[in-house]
Motif scaffolding. Structure first.
Motif, mmCIF file in Angstrom:
data_model
loop_
_atom_site.group_PDB
_atom_site.id
_atom_site.type_symbol
_atom_site.label_atom_id
_atom_site.label_comp_id
_atom_site.label_asym_id
_atom_site.label_seq_id
_atom_site.Cartn_x
_atom_site.Cartn_y
_atom_site.Cartn_z
ATOM 1 N N ALA C 40 -4.620 0.005 -14.091
ATOM 2 C CA ALA C 40 -5.228 0.931 -13.125
ATOM 3 C C ALA C 40 -4.320 1.097 -11.923
ATOM 4 C CB ALA C 40 -6.595 0.427 -12.701
ATOM 5 N N PHE C 41 -4.484 2.251 -11.280
ATOM 6 C CA PHE C 41 -3.661 2.585 -10.115
ATOM 7 C C PHE C 41 -4.468 3.461 -9.182
ATOM 8 C CE2 PHE C 41 -1.122 5.768 -7.922
ATOM 9 C CZ PHE C 41 -0.233 4.960 -7.215
ATOM 10 N N GLU C 42 -4.322 3.232 -7.879
ATOM 11 C CA GLU C 42 -4.892 4.153 -6.897
ATOM 12 C C GLU C 42 -3.926 4.338 -5.725
ATOM 13 O OE1 GLU C 42 -9.739 3.771 -7.514
ATOM 14 O OE2 GLU C 42 -8.862 3.346 -5.553
ATOM 15 N N ARG C 43 -3.802 5.598 -5.326
ATOM 16 C CA ARG C 43 -3.066 5.905 -4.093
ATOM 17 C C ARG C 43 -4.086 6.355 -3.074
ATOM 18 N NH1 ARG C 43 -0.479 10.909 -2.698
ATOM 19 N NH2 ARG C 43 -0.531 11.532 -4.896
ATOM 20 N N MET C 44 -4.236 5.571 -2.005
ATOM 21 C CA MET C 44 -5.189 5.919 -0.954
ATOM 22 C C MET C 44 -4.686 7.147 -0.192
ATOM 23 S SD MET C 44 -5.768 1.951 0.320
ATOM 24 C CE MET C 44 -6.932 2.322 1.629
ATOM 25 N N THR C 52 4.306 5.041 -5.266
ATOM 26 C CA THR C 52 3.596 4.971 -6.546
ATOM 27 C C THR C 52 4.396 4.119 -7.534
ATOM 28 O OG1 THR C 52 2.566 7.121 -6.210
ATOM 29 C CG2 THR C 52 2.738 6.344 -8.493
#
Lengths: 137, 137, 137, 137
Positions: C40-44, C52
Motif C-alpha cells: 500500500a501507498f499514500e501520498r498526503m 513517491t
C-alpha cells in the motif's frame, strides 16, 4: 504461506537440464519463489546470453502472475483481451512459452523459466523441470 | 485547476475493492492525479505482484493521456494508427483494459488503474471505483 | 513464513499519517511485504511527487535488506565499508533515514518507507507507523 | 580464449556457500564469465532479495572490469580518481567489497559476486569460492 527453497530450485534446474541435454539444446534456466524473486539460475554451455534475462523474466511472470507464459501468449494476440501486455513492467511480462508456475497443493509457490530454444522446446524443458521436482515431493 | 486528492483516491479504491471482493478476484488498485502522479495504491490479499506496476501504469496512462486504456487497445491493433504505442515510455503506456480517467465537469482530474484479473474484470472493477467516487460528489 | 497483509499496511500508514499531521509535514508513505513487494501507498496532500519513488524504495530496502535505511547511511559514508551502495539496484537501495523493517517475533515481515520531510522527520513518522501497528498486535 | 564454464561456476558457488554456512550468513552468490554474462546464481535460504542484483553486479564488475570491487571502493572515494564511478552503467558498477575476478594463467576468465553480509564477509565468502575452485584445477 509456502514457497520454493534452494533445494527445490536445484531439483527444478536438474530436471530441466537433463531434458535439455537429451534434446541437445543448451538452455538458460531460472527459478523464482512465489513473489517472483530469483532463487537460482544456470546457463548451460552454449545457452544464449540474451536468454539469461528472458529465462529469468519467464520465471518471474509465471510465479508472480500465477500463469504459464504461453497462456499469456494466447491472451495477448492481436484482437485478444490482453493484447499489448508483453511490454508491461519494462518488458519483463513474458508472453512466450517457457515459463511455468510451480504448484503445491493448488497454490503457486514459485516458477521456472527456460530460454534458448524454440518456445516449444523451452516449454518442454520447463515441464521436465516441474515433473522432476514433483517426483521428489 | 482541479485534481483528485487523497480522500478521492481512497473512495475510488474503496469502491473498486468492494466490487473486487464481490466477484472474488483480489486486485491491485492504483489512483493517480491528473499529472499521472501516484496518490494511493493497494494490493489486496492475493493480488498479483506483477500487477502492482501494471495497475499503476494503467492509472498513469488513463490520467495523463486522458484516455481509457482499452481505447488505446483498439487504437494500437496491427494496422491501426497507434500500433506499437504499448512499448512507449519504457512500456508504461498501457493498452490493456482496466485504466480509466476520472472526470470532473468534463475535465480529467486523475485516473484509476486495476490489474490482476482478466482485462474485462479489471475494467469492471475500475468502473465500480469511479461510480462509488461519483456518488460522493 | 509470515508477512504483512493489507490490514497491517493500513495500520502502519494510519499511524504514520497521524504523526505527519501532528508535525505538519505531508508525507509519502509506502508499505511492502517481506519480499519488498508493495502492499500500500499514500501520498498526503502536499507530499512531494519525487518522494513517491523514494518512499517506496525506502520500504523496499528496509524490508528486503532487513535493515533500517539510516543504518545504511552510516555504513555507506566515505571510507566506510558500504560506501557507494546507494546507487545499487538502479539507485533503489536507499541509505537516507525514513525506511524501517517491521518485525514480528524477531523476523522481518515487511517494511515502511516515508519521504517528503527532513530525513529525521521521515524516520520519526516511520517509527510512529511501526508503533501504531505494534499496538494492534 | 578461456572462460569459466558451468562446472567452474558450480565449484565457485559450492566453495562460497560452504564458507557462508560456516560463518552462519546466508548469501546471494553469482558467477559470470569473462564478458560479464551470468553463468549461475544461487540465493541461500535467508539471503536478502535486494542482494540478488548486488551479487550479480559485483560479479559483472569484477569480471568485465577485471578488478576486485573493493579496489574500486578505494579508487572511488571522494577526491580519488574514480570518484562517482559507482553510479555508472545505471548503478551496476559496484564499488563495495564482495566481487572478485577469477584468474587463469594471469588472465581474467570470469568473476564471482557475493552479497547479504557485511562487505568484509561478502569478500571472505567470495575468496572461499575462488580458493575452492582453484583447488580443482
Amino acid at each position: 504461506m509456502r514457497r520454493l527453497d534452494l533445494d527445490d530450485a536445484r531439483r527444478l534446474i536438474a530436471g530441466a537440464s537433463a531434458h535439455a541435454r537429451e534434446i541437445g539444446v543448451p538452455m538458460c534456466i531460472a527459478v523464482t519463489d512465489e513473489a517472483g524473486q530469483l532463487i537460482a539460475f544456470e546457463r548451460m554451455e552454449g545457452g544464449k546470453v540474451t536468454s539469461t534475462t528472458i529465462a529469468i523474466d519467464k520465471a518471474v511472470t509465471a510465479a508472480a502472475a500465477k500463469k504459464a507464459t504461453h497462456d499469456y501468449g494466447t491472451a495477448s494476440q492481436p484482437g485478444a483481451p490482453a493484447y499489448g501486455i508483453n511490454s508491461a513492467i519494462g518488458g519483463r511480462l513474458m508472453v512466450v512459452a517457457g515459463g511455468l508456475p510451480g504448484l503445491f497443493e493448488g497454490e503457486v509457490v514459485g516458477g521456472i523459466g527456460v530460454s534458448s530454444g524454440t518456445p516449444t522446446r523451452d516449454q518442454a524443458v520447463a515441464e521436465a523441470g516441474i515433473k522432476h521436482w514433483r517426483s521428489h515431493d
